[in-house]
Design a protein around this motif. Structure first.
Motif, PDB file in Angstrom:
ATOM      1  N   LEU A  85      27.996  42.854   3.657  1.00 16.31           N
ATOM      2  CA  LEU A  85      27.746  43.107   4.701  1.00 16.31           C
ATOM      3  C   LEU A  85      26.874  41.262   4.760  1.00 16.31           C
ATOM      4  O   LEU A  85      26.101  40.558   4.222  1.00 16.31           O
ATOM      5  CB  LEU A  85      27.151  43.289   5.761  1.00 16.31           C
ATOM      6  CG  LEU A  85      26.786  42.928   6.933  1.00 16.31           C
ATOM      7  CD1 LEU A  85      27.875  43.435   7.165  1.00 16.31           C
ATOM      8  CD2 LEU A  85      25.337  44.668   7.538  1.00 16.31           C
ATOM      9  N   THR A  86      27.974  39.809   5.377  1.00 11.07           N
ATOM     10  CA  THR A  86      27.256  38.375   4.907  1.00 11.07           C
ATOM     11  C   THR A  86      26.335  38.067   6.461  1.00 11.07           C
ATOM     12  O   THR A  86      25.936  37.339   6.152  1.00 11.07           O
ATOM     13  CB  THR A  86      28.488  37.937   5.016  1.00 11.07           C
ATOM     14  OG1 THR A  86      29.280  38.165   6.143  1.00 11.07           O
ATOM     15  CG2 THR A  86      28.730  37.944   3.416  1.00 11.07           C
ATOM     16  N   ALA A  87      26.927  38.887   7.068  1.00 16.13           N
ATOM     17  CA  ALA A  87      25.905  38.286   9.057  1.00 16.13           C
ATOM     18  C   ALA A  87      25.828  38.868   9.906  1.00 16.13           C
ATOM     19  O   ALA A  87      26.814  40.216   9.992  1.00 16.13           O
ATOM     20  CB  ALA A  87      26.742  37.118   8.849  1.00 16.13           C
ATOM     21  N   LEU A  88      24.994  39.780  10.255  1.00 13.18           N
ATOM     22  CA  LEU A  88      25.063  40.057  11.772  1.00 13.18           C
ATOM     23  C   LEU A  88      23.467  39.201  13.257  1.00 13.18           C
ATOM     24  O   LEU A  88      22.354  38.959  12.476  1.00 13.18           O
ATOM     25  CB  LEU A  88      23.766  41.500  11.366  1.00 13.18           C
ATOM     26  CG  LEU A  88      23.722  42.171  12.282  1.00 13.18           C
ATOM     27  CD1 LEU A  88      24.500  43.435  13.083  1.00 13.18           C
ATOM     28  CD2 LEU A  88      22.135  43.452  11.832  1.00 13.18           C
ATOM     29  N   ASN A  89      24.630  39.231  13.301  1.00 17.91           N
ATOM     30  CA  ASN A  89      24.066  37.938  14.168  1.00 17.91           C
ATOM     31  C   ASN A  89      24.531  38.336  16.406  1.00 17.91           C
ATOM     32  O   ASN A  89      25.545  39.178  15.911  1.00 17.91           O
ATOM     33  CB  ASN A  89      24.553  36.545  14.570  1.00 17.91           C
ATOM     34  CG  ASN A  89      23.476  35.550  14.478  1.00 17.91           C
ATOM     35  OD1 ASN A  89      22.764  35.866  16.138  1.00 17.91           O
ATOM     36  ND2 ASN A  89      23.369  34.588  14.159  1.00 17.91           N
ATOM     37  N   THR A  90      24.385  37.203  17.270  1.00 21.80           N
ATOM     38  CA  THR A  90      24.630  37.986  18.633  1.00 21.80           C
ATOM     39  C   THR A  90      26.460  37.768  18.468  1.00 21.80           C
ATOM     40  O   THR A  90      26.584  36.341  16.951  1.00 21.80           O
ATOM     41  CB  THR A  90      24.253  37.248  19.769  1.00 21.80           C
ATOM     42  OG1 THR A  90      24.036  35.559  18.899  1.00 21.80           O
ATOM     43  CG2 THR A  90      22.828  37.227  19.955  1.00 21.80           C
ATOM     44  N   MET A 112      15.992  47.322  20.649  1.00 20.58           N
ATOM     45  CA  MET A 112      16.117  46.817  19.530  1.00 20.58           C
ATOM     46  C   MET A 112      16.924  46.625  19.453  1.00 20.58           C
ATOM     47  O   MET A 112      17.549  46.127  17.961  1.00 20.58           O
ATOM     48  CB  MET A 112      16.346  48.516  20.548  1.00 20.58           C
ATOM     49  CG  MET A 112      17.581  49.182  18.564  1.00 20.58           C
ATOM     50  SD  MET A 112      16.800  49.610  17.323  1.00 20.58           S
ATOM     51  CE  MET A 112      15.731  51.259  17.688  1.00 20.58           C
ATOM     52  N   THR A 113      17.112  45.419  20.144  1.00 24.24           N
ATOM     53  CA  THR A 113      18.664  44.147  20.066  1.00 24.24           C
ATOM     54  C   THR A 113      17.681  43.374  18.776  1.00 24.24           C
ATOM     55  O   THR A 113      18.677  43.552  17.695  1.00 24.24           O
ATOM     56  CB  THR A 113      19.306  43.560  20.776  1.00 24.24           C
ATOM     57  OG1 THR A 113      19.845  44.305  21.745  1.00 24.24           O
ATOM     58  CG2 THR A 113      19.985  42.455  20.082  1.00 24.24           C
ATOM     59  N   SER A 118      16.595  41.449  12.894  1.00 26.90           N
ATOM     60  CA  SER A 118      16.056  41.168  12.392  1.00 26.90           C
ATOM     61  C   SER A 118      16.058  41.905  11.143  1.00 26.90           C
ATOM     62  O   SER A 118      15.950  40.845   9.899  1.00 26.90           O
ATOM     63  CB  SER A 118      14.467  41.225  12.776  1.00 26.90           C
ATOM     64  OG  SER A 118      13.730  40.986  14.042  1.00 26.90           O
ATOM     65  N   ILE A 119      15.921  43.318  10.674  1.00 24.89           N
ATOM     66  CA  ILE A 119      16.141  43.605   9.875  1.00 24.89           C
ATOM     67  C   ILE A 119      17.812  43.669   8.952  1.00 24.89           C
ATOM     68  O   ILE A 119      18.213  43.500   7.822  1.00 24.89           O
ATOM     69  CB  ILE A 119      16.421  45.682  10.385  1.00 24.89           C
ATOM     70  CG1 ILE A 119      14.626  45.705  10.296  1.00 24.89           C
ATOM     71  CG2 ILE A 119      16.545  46.371   9.282  1.00 24.89           C
ATOM     72  CD1 ILE A 119      14.593  47.150  10.893  1.00 24.89           C
ATOM     73  N   TYR A 123      18.842  42.693   5.733  1.00 21.05           N
ATOM     74  CA  TYR A 123      19.714  43.812   4.636  1.00 21.05           C
ATOM     75  C   TYR A 123      20.964  42.686   4.150  1.00 21.05           C
ATOM     76  O   TYR A 123      21.379  42.794   2.983  1.00 21.05           O
ATOM     77  CB  TYR A 123      20.043  44.506   5.323  1.00 21.05           C
ATOM     78  CG  TYR A 123      21.402  45.585   5.412  1.00 21.05           C
ATOM     79  CD1 TYR A 123      20.552  46.052   3.949  1.00 21.05           C
ATOM     80  CD2 TYR A 123      22.519  45.419   5.017  1.00 21.05           C
ATOM     81  CE1 TYR A 123      21.596  47.229   3.453  1.00 21.05           C
ATOM     82  CE2 TYR A 123      22.948  46.060   4.523  1.00 21.05           C
ATOM     83  CZ  TYR A 123      22.786  46.938   4.183  1.00 21.05           C
ATOM     84  OH  TYR A 123      24.350  48.357   3.252  1.00 21.05           O
ATOM     85  N   CYS A 124      21.464  41.648   5.171  1.00 17.34           N
ATOM     86  CA  CYS A 124      22.557  41.082   4.780  1.00 17.34           C
ATOM     87  C   CYS A 124      22.283  39.523   3.431  1.00 17.34           C
ATOM     88  O   CYS A 124      22.671  39.597   2.362  1.00 17.34           O
ATOM     89  CB  CYS A 124      23.222  39.644   5.799  1.00 17.34           C
ATOM     90  SG  CYS A 124      23.381  40.819   7.030  1.00 17.34           S
ATOM     91  N   GLY A 125      20.819  39.496   3.444  1.00 18.51           N
ATOM     92  CA  GLY A 125      20.870  38.284   1.803  1.00 18.51           C
ATOM     93  C   GLY A 125      20.723  39.730   0.874  1.00 18.51           C
ATOM     94  O   GLY A 125      21.116  39.252  -0.006  1.00 18.51           O
TER      95      GLY A 125
END
Length: 165
Positions: A85-90, A112-113, A118-119, A123-125
Motif C-alpha cells: 500500500l503506497t497511499a491512502l487519501n481522499t 472515523m475518516t 491518520s493511521i 501504515y503506508c510509510g
C-alpha cells in the motif's frame, strides 16, 4: 472500539453491519440498492488487481450515498513483485486514479475518516519501508548467491588448485 468479526450472512442480517467488503468484478446491478439498505459504517470496494478500467461512477455513487470517499493505492510495479500500500487519501487527492491499483473506501463517520487517514498514512510509510527492505534483502541474497557460485567455479578450476599448491 468494537471488534469487527467477519462472517458470511444473509441479506437481512447484513443491515447495520460495521464493515462491508466488495470485490468489484462480482458486483451486480442491484449492489447499490443493497448497500443503501444495509448502511454499513465502512464499505470497501476492491478494484486493485482486478483489471478495472474505470471506477469513477462507482466512486461517485459511494459519495452519493453519504460516504466520504477514500482511495487506497497499491504498488505492484517492481521486478520483485512485492505488493504494498503506497497511499491512502481522499479520492479527490488522486488526480488520475490508476484503477487497477486502487481500492475505494467509503466511510460514514467524519471522525472515523480522520482516524483512517491518520493511521493509513503511517501504515503506508511502514509498508513503503518494508518494501524497500525486502528489495534490498533480495538484492543482497542474489549478490551473495552469485559470489558463492563464482567461488565454487573458481575452486573447481585448475588455476585455483595450482595456486593452493
Amino acid at each position: 472500539m468494537d471488534t469487527v468479526p467477519a462472517a458470511a450472512c444473509g441479506e437481512d442480517d447484513a443491515v447495520g453491519c460495521k464493515l462491508l467488503s466488495c470485490e468489484v468484478p462480482f458486483l451486480d446491478a442491484g449492489a447499490g440498492a443493497r448497500i443503501s439498505k444495509w448502511q454499513p459504517e465502512i464499505v470497501k470496494f476492491n478494484c486493485a488487481f482486478h483489471n478495472v478500467a474505470d471506477a469513477t461512477s462507482l466512486a461517485s455513487s459511494v459519495a452519493g450515498m453519504g460516504y466520504a470517499v477514500l482511495g487506497a493505492h497499491w504498488r505492484d510495479d517492481n521486478s520483485f513483485s512485492l505488493r504494498n500500500l503506497t497511499a491512502l487519501n481522499t479520492m479527490a487527492s488522486f488526480p488520475a486514479p490508476d484503477w487497477d491499483r486502487m481500492n475505494i473506501i467509503g466511510v460514514r463517520d467524519p471522525q472515523m475518516t480522520h482516524v483512517l487517514l491518520s493511521i493509513g498514512r503511517l501504515y503506508c510509510g511502514e509498508e513503503t519501508r518494508i518494501g524497500e527492505l525486502r528489495v534490498a534483502n533480495t538484492i543482497r541474497n542474489d549478490y551473495i548467491a552469485r559470489l558463492e557460485e563464482a567461488l565454487a567455479v573458481a575452486q573447481s578450476s585448475d588455476t585455483f588448485k595450482l595456486r593452493q599448491s
